[in-house]
Design an enzyme around this catalytic site. Structure first.
Site, PDB file in Angstrom:
ATOM      1  N   ASP A 157      -0.924  -4.760  12.556  1.00 24.70           N
ATOM      2  CA  ASP A 157       0.395  -4.184  12.848  1.00 24.70           C
ATOM      3  C   ASP A 157       0.648  -4.172  14.355  1.00 24.70           C
ATOM      4  OD1 ASP A 157       0.849  -3.349  10.035  1.00 24.70           O
ATOM      5  OD2 ASP A 157      -0.894  -2.107  10.446  1.00 24.70           O
ATOM      6  N   HIS A 185      -1.039   2.191   7.382  1.00 27.17           N
ATOM      7  CA  HIS A 185      -0.761   0.743   7.325  1.00 27.17           C
ATOM      8  C   HIS A 185       0.165   0.515   6.130  1.00 27.17           C
ATOM      9  CE1 HIS A 185      -1.125  -3.563   7.301  1.00 27.17           C
ATOM     10  NE2 HIS A 185      -1.701  -3.559   6.115  1.00 27.17           N
TER      11      HIS A 185
END
Ligand code: NAD
Ligand code: LMR
Length: 329
Positions: A157, A185
């Site tokens: 990410d 996440h």
């Protein structure tokens, strides 16, 4: 002495993208010999055995040994590093939390096997989704192993966030720093540009110059682009990210072992930092010093950012409740 690395799901897509880079020294450096243990379920053994044959054919100077097994005790024996990749990936239209029931059952037994068999310096990185909660399950089952040794991958990410910001600013991605990911996440994650720097200077004026209303750009463009990038990849390629996930896993472990010169992001155990409930595995801005992650403390978080951190952390709390209800915690 060589480092022993256990890779679960080694016969899968990410496994295949990881193995050869590890053997080539990308993760631990060009002077560090490695021994690989590929842990699979019986259906995945053929693919893992095939990868082991190819590893042999690669004649990697650093690769001392490769073993393939479907027995967790054998797989984690003496492991210094464990990459828990083996889990079902999501398909189109699914959220990562939809994988909770399918995958949670994998991580308790693996945590217990790590406690029983791994080396005392074990470092665990959970990649299989939902990564934060799977890491929590594994850590909880690993009696006697400090929870700090269990992490969840959110570096993908962060890499996505830095790449998007670099593109927006017309800068090189290597000049973009301090773009931490907070929380889960998942689509609720908060990629935070408020401390970001480009070539060492705050991005502030340049970002205003490029996007005008920064808050609006964050809400309408940047955050959704980063937080939903996994779904975008699934949509475009027909299956979830592989090479970028493997690359981020290598970045995460390399920084954990070798240290960082600035912040990065990792899902680590909370001791209550920034109001995140103790015991959750949440993504934070972190540094790696002397082989340990430490959360960057003292950052200012305004009300707008606070609401985003809180929303993602609330989802982590919900996931923890859900696995408790399934009897997995
Ligand atoms: P894949 O289906 O190609 O491979 C998964 C492998 O895991 C298979 O070979 C399967 O046999 C194996 N496996 C299943 N259960 C196992 C167990 N109990 N022990 C050992 N091996 C087991 O999937 P993939 O594309 O490699 O993705 C793996 C996981 O990584 C998925 O959950 C995916 O959602 C996740 N992922 C996470 C990130 C992240 O940033 N955290 C990024 C991409 C993918
Ligand atoms: C990703 O972020 O690419 C992975 O977690 C796969 C997914 O399901 O999004």
């Amino acid at each position: 002495m060589a480092t022993t690395i256990t890779i679960t799901g080694a016969g899968g897509q990410i496994g295949y993208a990881l193995l050869f880079r590890i053997a080539a020294g990308d993760m631990l450096g060009a002077d560090e010999p490695v021994r690989l243990r590929l842990l699979e379920i019986p259906q995945g053994l053929g693919a893992a055995e095939g990868a082991a044959l190819e590893l042999q054919d690669g004649a990697f100077p650093l690769l001392e040994h490769v073993e393939v097994t479907d027995d967790a005790a054998t797989g984690f024996e003496g492991a210094n590093i464990a990459l828990l990749v083996g889990a079902r990936p999501r398909g189109p239209g699914m959220e990562r939390a939809d994988l909770l029931a399918a995958n949670a059952g994998i991580f308790g037994p693996q945590g217990a096997a790590i406690a029983a068999r791994a080396a005392s310096d074990i470092r665990v990185t959970v990649v299989g989704n939902p990564a934060n909660t799977n890491a929590l399950i594994a850590a909880s089952a690993a009696e006697g192993v400090p929870a700090e040794r269990f992490t969840a991958l959110t570096r993908l990410d962060e890499n996505r966030a830095r790449a998007q910001l670099a593109q927006t600013l017309g800068a090189s991605v290597s000049d973009i720093r301090r773009v931490p990911i907070w929380g889960n996440h998942s689509a609720t994650q908060f990629p935070d540009t408020s401390h970001a720097t480009v070539a060492g200077a705050p991005v502030g004026a340049l970002l205003v110059d490029r996007v005008g209303d920064v808050r609006r750009w964050q809400e309408d463009t940047f955050i959704p682009r980063v937080a939903k990038r996994g779904a975008e990849i699934i949509e475009v390629r027909g299956s979830s990210s592989v090479a970028s996930a493997a690359s981020a896993t290598i970045d995460h472990v390399r920084d954990w072992v070798q240290g960082t010169d600035d912040w990065t992001s990792a899902g680590v155990i909370s001791h209550g930092e920034y109001g995140v409930p103790e015991g959750l595995i949440s993504s934070f801005p972190v540094r790696s010093v002397a082989g340990r992650w430490s959360i960057v403390e003292g950052l200012e978080i305004d009300d707008w950012a606070r609401a985003r951190v809180d929303a993602s952390v609330a989802e982590l709390v919900e996931e923890r409740e859900a696995v408790r209800a399934l009897g997995m915690l």
